[in-house]
Design an enzyme around this catalytic site. Structure first.
Site, PDB file in Angstrom:
ATOM      1  N   CYS A 281       4.277 -12.898   1.838  1.00  0.00           N
ATOM      2  CA  CYS A 281       3.231 -13.142   0.791  1.00  0.00           C
ATOM      3  C   CYS A 281       3.171 -11.782   0.038  1.00  0.00           C
ATOM      4  O   CYS A 281       3.173 -10.566   0.616  1.00  0.00           O
ATOM      5  CB  CYS A 281       1.772 -13.464   1.415  1.00  0.00           C
ATOM      6  SG  CYS A 281       1.789 -15.123   2.061  1.00  0.00           S
TER       7      CYS A 281
ATOM      8  N   GLU B 101       0.463 -10.173  -1.028  1.00  0.00           N
ATOM      9  CA  GLU B 101      -0.497  -9.499  -0.407  1.00  0.00           C
ATOM     10  C   GLU B 101      -0.270  -8.340   0.837  1.00  0.00           C
ATOM     11  O   GLU B 101      -0.247  -7.214   0.779  1.00  0.00           O
ATOM     12  CB  GLU B 101      -1.777 -10.242   0.346  1.00  0.00           C
ATOM     13  CG  GLU B 101      -2.269 -10.969  -0.913  1.00  0.00           C
ATOM     14  CD  GLU B 101      -1.933 -12.563  -1.050  1.00  0.00           C
ATOM     15  OE1 GLU B 101      -0.842 -12.526  -0.877  1.00  0.00           O
ATOM     16  OE2 GLU B 101      -2.664 -13.289  -1.397  1.00  0.00           O
TER      17      GLU B 101
END
Ligand code: THU
Length: 159
Positions: A71, A73
């Site tokens: 991801c 993040e």
């Protein structure tokens, strides 16, 4: 019965944000084009503002072996930890561009990313603010990313 409160702010559009928050969100929206998402076609961009004012970007990086994908993040958190070792993260703006549908509602970090955000928060001893929004539409601001993960597991639990 016990209750754990959760609060977030909702803004209608970028012009309702402070200039700094607005600029972070616009950058997160723009860098969704740097994602590598040929399988999901869901392009996520995350921008961190560090204590020293510098900005670091992360985008999701997928793989033909689907679970290998990372991801935006966590790409971002790893980049900050490697390249800006002593800098705390103040704010992260997260946006996305969905090639197969709409991009007008905020999405919030997945469970694994919430756990990673928690670890980084404990490590830097400073809360991480989140700004969440699609390419358009409402914007959510969460003052402390760890509030997304109540009753979480941390190093303390292993003492
Ligand atoms: N994804 C992120 O990068 N961040 C999120 O918060 C949610 C999901 C990515 C993972 C995968 O590459 C694609 O979006 C679809 O799940």
């Amino acid at each position: 019965m016990k209750e754990i409160p959760f609060q977030y702010q909702v803004f209608e559009n970028v012009s309702a944000l402070s200039p700094e928050d607005a600029s972070l969100l616009l950058q997160a929206r723009a860098i969704t084009s740097h994602a590598y998402a040929p399988y999901s076609h869901f392009n996520v961009g995350a921008i961190a503002l560090l204590n020293d004012g510098s900005r670091v970007e992360g985008t999701n990086q997928e793989n033909a072996s689907y679970p290998v994908g990372i991801c935006a993040e966590r790409v971002l958190l790893s980049a900050v930890a490697s390249l800006h070792r002593n800098q705390a993260i103040k704010t992260i703006a997260i946006s996305y561009y969905n090639e197969n549908g709409k991009s007008n509602n905020p999405v919030s970090p997945c469970g694994i990313c919430r756990q990673s955000l928690l670890e980084q928060t404990l490590r830097q001893q400073q809360p991480i603010r989140l700004i969440l929004s699609g390419q358009e539409g409402p914007i959510y601001i969460i003052e402390d990313a760890t509030t997304l993960l109540p009753l979480s597991f941390t190093a303390n639990d292993m003492q």
